[in-house]
Design a protein around this motif. Structure first.
Motif, PDB file in Angstrom:
ATOM      1  N   HIS A  26       2.185   4.829  -1.015  1.00  0.00           N
ATOM      2  CA  HIS A  26       1.085   6.166  -2.151  1.00  0.00           C
ATOM      3  C   HIS A  26       1.865   7.446  -2.617  1.00  0.00           C
ATOM      4  O   HIS A  26       3.376   7.513  -2.469  1.00  0.00           O
ATOM      5  N   SER A  60      -2.353  10.654  -4.788  1.00  0.00           N
ATOM      6  CA  SER A  60      -3.254  10.557  -3.771  1.00  0.00           C
ATOM      7  C   SER A  60      -3.552  12.157  -3.199  1.00  0.00           C
ATOM      8  O   SER A  60      -2.606  13.278  -2.170  1.00  0.00           O
ATOM      9  N   GLN A 101     -10.248   4.163   4.870  1.00  0.00           N
ATOM     10  CA  GLN A 101      -9.823   3.661   4.018  1.00  0.00           C
ATOM     11  C   GLN A 101     -10.634   1.991   4.480  1.00  0.00           C
ATOM     12  O   GLN A 101     -11.507   1.650   5.626  1.00  0.00           O
ATOM     13  N   ASP A 120      -6.370   2.132  -3.210  1.00  0.00           N
ATOM     14  CA  ASP A 120      -6.657   2.449  -1.842  1.00  0.00           C
ATOM     15  C   ASP A 120      -8.005   2.924  -1.727  1.00  0.00           C
ATOM     16  O   ASP A 120      -7.820   4.555  -2.158  1.00  0.00           O
ATOM     17  N   ASN A 163       0.962  -1.373   0.277  1.00  0.00           N
ATOM     18  CA  ASN A 163      -0.295  -0.139   0.323  1.00  0.00           C
ATOM     19  C   ASN A 163       0.917   1.067  -0.187  1.00  0.00           C
ATOM     20  O   ASN A 163       0.938   1.757   1.363  1.00  0.00           O
ATOM     21  N   ILE A 169      -8.329  -2.444  -0.068  1.00  0.00           N
ATOM     22  CA  ILE A 169      -7.016  -1.864  -1.458  1.00  0.00           C
ATOM     23  C   ILE A 169      -7.124  -3.125  -2.350  1.00  0.00           C
ATOM     24  O   ILE A 169      -8.060  -4.327  -1.771  1.00  0.00           O
ATOM     25  N   ILE A 223      -4.735   7.275  -3.493  1.00  0.00           N
ATOM     26  CA  ILE A 223      -5.843   6.710  -2.741  1.00  0.00           C
ATOM     27  C   ILE A 223      -7.118   7.373  -4.577  1.00  0.00           C
ATOM     28  O   ILE A 223      -7.226   8.447  -4.726  1.00  0.00           O
ATOM     29  N   THR A 246       1.543   0.172   4.838  1.00  0.00           N
ATOM     30  CA  THR A 246       1.658   1.559   4.072  1.00  0.00           C
ATOM     31  C   THR A 246       2.340   2.355   4.118  1.00  0.00           C
ATOM     32  O   THR A 246       3.689   1.862   4.926  1.00  0.00           O
ATOM     33  N   THR A 295      -0.770   2.237  -4.519  1.00  0.00           N
ATOM     34  CA  THR A 295      -1.877   2.273  -4.799  1.00  0.00           C
ATOM     35  C   THR A 295      -2.767   3.763  -3.928  1.00  0.00           C
ATOM     36  O   THR A 295      -2.253   3.885  -2.717  1.00  0.00           O
ATOM     37  N   ARG A 315     -10.586   4.882  -0.329  1.00  0.00           N
ATOM     38  CA  ARG A 315     -11.499   5.505   0.731  1.00  0.00           C
ATOM     39  C   ARG A 315     -12.935   5.737   0.693  1.00  0.00           C
ATOM     40  O   ARG A 315     -12.902   6.633  -0.528  1.00  0.00           O
ATOM     41  N   GLU A 328       3.727   5.306   9.087  1.00  0.00           N
ATOM     42  CA  GLU A 328       3.524   4.987   7.278  1.00  0.00           C
ATOM     43  C   GLU A 328       4.409   5.147   6.663  1.00  0.00           C
ATOM     44  O   GLU A 328       4.851   6.081   5.791  1.00  0.00           O
TER      45      GLU A 328
END
Length: 1003
Positions: free
Chosen positions: A6, A10, A70, A63, A4, A73, A38, A158, A36, A65, A195
């Protein structure tokens, strides 16, 4: 193992560019990751293209959301899975419905779904569904009490940040997104500090209790493989056939071209037929047949609807495009460079930019979406710019507005001790150029072989057409080439002019605006060009273009084509524009040209003017192959300048030049000129298309100046404000009349030589009221009196006061003040919802109103308030009489001398010197209504800045270059205007006499 990750796509959440994400992952020891973003797939194709360069395997997904929470995924196992994820996401982005808690799939083998522990479904999981446990959750007991099988758990790592600075930037982005102070940002809106990147060793330690989960995550990544061809492996993704068969497509294209020969080249010619055979062969070999036919289909529909259009771009270098009537530029006449249009090494099809009237483009877009099944608009990325970020972060930190304004304008101490200010400036630089949100490309439309969701999720902007989540660079990377459907007001001016001429001068017959050869030979057009009197005419009306036309004394088509290109910033700033002027005006100067470049470009005297000149120089001067030259061509757009292939071609350029024995200084100078073209230069066919439209506009202005200026005004002009186009019409002999309820219209209209400004120009006047007036007048005839008007039109005191003050009831013979008294007696504040028709006219009681004095000066101030400008000379409003006799036409007499002149400001162009200091170019009107131009160097800008619209007293030195006169300003003072007589108690007899005397002199 990273399921996961970003990027900064995102939006207002992530902080890592695709390159930084991959580079950091490799440095941390990872050989496969899942990216992935968002509710977004903007970065997916970029990452797949970049992955081999970093020797890392990239898995793409989303991802999902709901707000900041979240839901799950989704990872694409293959291309079908990627399409299914995009389709699923698109349906919610289009509808605006919240993302659901679970993902429904058509085929479970194509997509892997990972649910975070807190949102995991309380049921038995399917074979493609897993529960993700984050590292910080390994110390909790929640997952141990779950109802799922052990085989359903995976390690969910993540990645959003690298370090503390990234995390801080993330929190600021979240505050901007939520439009809240940083101190009030809810914790649920912020990602976990955990993260961050972790090395494989750290992850093994984190999941020491459950090593199988890490292995399972790694196996998922290994199983997922989405493939698109890039570079040499790229295949066209555009709609592959027009008729459904490649053979039938080519037969149709050949037949259409042969039919076009009789229309375009009635006298035939072996050279035309030979060029046609060559083009058709390469178009077929490169697989561009359907691309040409789709463009042909689009323009055929436009002609069937009577829409004006202009086809331009590199495709305008093509005989095929000329025969299909996609463009009106004859490549044989202009000797357009064939290899700029197409060659065997060109990967992408030639560009076609098709311009329509701004009134017609929406219908054309609707047609394309109806006509072709897999169609979408192309997106573009809006990025954070420094000043905008400073303002946003200033608000996030709670700074007062005046401090934010100061920071955004650069008024601050670079070494300030204020920690908040330091943080604003530090993170503004950090966030600068991050993508902020998706927007729509100016005119790009994609027509693909597969549904667009095979490549991208789509969102639904207010225009109502599905739009990709990637931009044109990414589209071209995978072989999708856009169709540019653009709009411009220049075409609307031409189209409207024809209708206005037809109505105002019906005895003149129909004007054929496609008779370009007639326009090229027209002496009236040549006179306008030579003298730069092209205000209102497409592309040639700006002060810079007007200056260039006068310097070149342009009076022919080819010179205008060249001027349309050398005005572009790259050519101008490199010094090539000046050199071209010198060689154009003074033939002996051409002897100084590099003999090789002169032999390559004799028409432009050895000066690179067009994009194809760069290809010619690269191929014939530096010996680059056409394949390498094509990379150079693409690099000129600025899209590829940082890419390896462009850098390799640059290196090869200098290697070849050295092997040919050219001096290093000469090669460097030629390359400098090539580089100046990046992102700015035109193809010759593109310039020729602009020149054709300019000739159409110039012909209409030369022979039908009043009707043409009315069309310009109704289309809200171009480079200048409406006021200047009204002035231009007055200078051409029109009488300018304010709006009138009996003789006017919603748009500006013309009756003979009387131009009536339309209701649309009145500030604060309601469009619905204007249309109601016109509907009533059309249905029941003109209004006989003011009482007749208010009996027939539902209108309130506020709206009728605007009409009275602009003198729209002058047919009554009553003064404005008398009418205002009547209106206040007879009307209510709000209009009645509905007027009840009466069989008999209701006589309203007349009022005895004393004689009220009305000043002509008051009319001018009413006009300024309601229209934005006076309908008489603004010089009437000067407090002191003009004390300098100098006018614009006197500049030649005062060349090299210092003068003082009064000028009414039209426009100012801000620019910067090579040292980064601000300077201006100004355009003014003198007392006779003639234009003069000014140059304001940095010392003048600092000491004597502009102070808004109005009349200025300008002092400076008259200078001349190539026959063009301008004023180098040494002093600039705004002249005082008289106080507004509507609110002042002073006597205005002196100024009223001056106004009356001037008006008598004019009449």
């Amino acid at each position: 193992m990273l399921l996961n990750c970003h990027t900064y796509y995102s939006f207002k959440y992530g902080t890592l560019s695709p390159e930084v994400l991959l580079q950091t992952a490799v440095e941390q020891g990872h050989d496969r990751i899942a990216v992935t973003d968002i509710n977004n797939t903007s970065a997916a194709l970029q990452l797949l293209r970049l992955a081999p360069k970093y020797n890392i395997h990239v898995v793409v997904g989303v991802d999902f959301r709901r707000g900041s929470e979240q839901q799950f995924i989704a990872l694409a196992v293959n291309n079908s899975g990627f399409q299914e994820i995009n389709t699923f996401l698109s349906s919610y982005l289009h509808s605006g419905d919240p993302i659901p808690a679970e993902m429904a799939l058509a085929n479970e083998d194509d997509v892997v779904v990972v649910y975070p522990l807190r949102n995991a479904p309380r049921r038995k999981l399917k074979s493609n569904e897993y529960i993700g446990i984050a590292p910080h959750q390994m110390f909790r007991t929640t997952w141990k009490q779950g109802q799922w099988e052990e085989s359903r758990y995976v390690a969910l790592i993540t990645v959003t940040f690298r370090h503390k600075r990234d995390f801080n930037a993330h929190r600021l982005l979240r505050s901007i997104d939520r439009n809240t102070l940083l101190s009030k940002l809810p914790q649920k809106e912020v990602g976990e500090m955990s993260e961050r990147f972790r090395t494989p060793v750290e992850l093994v330690d984190a999941y020491a209790e459950r090593p199988a989960w890490l292995i399972r995550s790694s196996n998922i990544l290994e199983r997922c493989n989405v493939y698109f061809g890039f570079g040499e492996d790229q295949e066209s993704q555009n709609q592959s056939t027009y008729t459904g068969s490649e053979e039938e497509d080519f037969a149709l294209l050949t037949r259409l071209c042969k039919e076009g020969l009789a229309y375009r080249y009635p006298n035939g010619g072996e050279s035309v037929e030979e060029r046609l055979r060559k083009e058709l062969g390469i178009i077929r070999e490169k697989g561009f047949v359907s691309y040409f036919l789709i463009n042909w289909d689009i323009v055929c529909h436009a002609r069937s609807k009577g829409y004006f259009y202009v086809g331009r771009g590199s495709g305008a270098n093509s005989v095929v495009a000329y025969l299909l009537r996609i463009t009106d530029v004859d490549p044989m006449e202009l000797d357009l460079y064939f290899e700029r249009f197409i060659n065997l090494y060109r990967v992408n099809p030639p560009d076609f930019d098709i311009d329509f009237s701004w009134k017609d483009r929406e219908d054309m877009t609707n047609y394309i979406f109806r006509r072709f099944p897999n169609t979408s608009l192309l997106a573009t990325y809006n990025t954070f710019q420094f000043r905008a970020v400073v303002r946003e972060l200033g608000k996030v930190f709670g700074l007062p507005k005046h401090e934010i304004d100061g920071l955004a304008s650069g008024r601050f101490q670079s070494k300030t001790s204020d920690p908040v200010v330091q943080a604003v400036l530090k993170y503004s630089q950090y966030i600068q150029d991050f993508p902020s949100h998706l927007s729509i490309h100016a005119g790009g439309i994609l027509i693909t072989d597969k549904p667009v969701q095979a490549y991208s999720a789509t969102f639904m902007p207010p225009k109502g057409f599905p739009t990709t989540q990637f931009d044109m660079v990414v589209a071209e990377d995978i072989g999708i080439y856009k169709f540019d459907i653009l709009s411009q007001r220049g075409l609307s001016k031409i189209q409207d002019s024809i209708a206005i001429i037809r109505k105002n001068q019906p005895d003149k017959g129909e004007v054929d605006v496609h008779d370009i050869q007639r326009f090229k030979d027209d002496e009236g057009v040549k006179d306008l060009l030579r003298n730069g009197r092209a205000v209102g005419c497409f592309y040639v009306e700006s002060p810079a273009m007007r200056m260039l036309l006068k310097k070149l004394k342009v009076d022919n088509y080819l010179a205008l084509v060249a001027a349309s290109s050398i005005i572009r910033p790259g050519v101008a700033k490199s010094g090539m524009m000046r050199e071209y002027i010198l060689r154009y005006r003074y033939p002996e100067r051409r002897k100084e040209a590099n003999p090789i470049l002169l032999s390559i470009m004799p028409e432009t005297f050895g000066v690179m003017v067009y994009q194809e000149d760069v290809i010619r120089v690269a191929h014939h001067y530096a010996g680059l192959s056409l394949a390498e030259a094509d990379v150079l061509r693409r690099g000129m757009s600025g899209k590829y300048r940082s890419r390896e292939e462009f850098q390799k071609v640059k290196e090869q350029f200098f290697v070849n030049c050295k092997s040919k024995g050219y001096p290093d200084s000469e090669s460097s100078e030629v390359w400098r000129q090539i580089e100046s073209f990046a992102g700015y230069a035109f193809a010759k066919g593109h310039s020729a298309s602009y020149a054709v439209e300019s000739y159409q506009s110039l012909f209409l202005k030369a022979h039908y100046p009043l009707e043409y200026m009315v069309a310009v005004i109704n289309n809200f002009g171009g480079f200048y404000r409406t006021e200047f186009y009204v002035h231009e019409a007055r200078m051409a002999g029109a009488t300018i009349c304010p709006p009138c309820v009996n003789l006017g219209d919603y748009h500006t209209t013309i009756r003979g030589k009387d131009i009536y400004l339309g209701f649309m120009h009145l500030h604060s006047f309601d469009d619905k009221t204007g249309l109601a007036i016109l509907q009533e007048r059309d249905a029941n005839g003109e209004f006989e009196s003011f009482d007749d008007f208010i009996n027939r039109v539902s209108i309130g005191i506020e709206q009728v006061s605007i009409l009275i003050r602009i003198n729209a009831f002058r047919f009554t013979g009553k003064s404005k003040r008398a009418l205002l008294w009547e209106a206040h007696f007879k009307l209510e504040k709000k209009p009645k919802n509905e007027l009840v028709p009466s069989l008999f006219k209701t006589e309203r009681r007349p009022f005895e109103i004393p004689s009220l004095h009305q000043s002509g000066l008051e009319d001018l101030f009413d006009q300024i308030e309601l229209l934005g400008f006076p309908l008489e000379s603004p010089f009437y409003l000067l407090k002191e009489e003009v004390d300098s006799p100098v006018l614009a036409n006197d500049f030649a007499r005062y060349n090299g001398e210092n003068i003082r002149i009064y000028g009414y400001l039209i426009t100012v162009k801000d620019t910067r010197t090579a040292q980064g200091k601000r300077m201006h170019f100004g355009t003014f009107l003198d007392r006779d209504g003639c234009v003069f131009d000014t140059v304001h160097f940095p010392p003048s800008v600092t000491q004597w800045p502009f102070r808004g619209r109005g009349v200025y007293i300008v002092e400076g030195k008259v200078v001349e270059e190539f026959g063009f006169y301008s004023l180098e300003v040494s002093k600039l003072v705004k002249a005082d205007m008289i106080p507004d007589p509507r609110f002042a108690e002073e006597e205005y007899e002196e100024w009223e006499k001056r106004l009356d005397n001037d008006q008598k002199a004019v009449s």
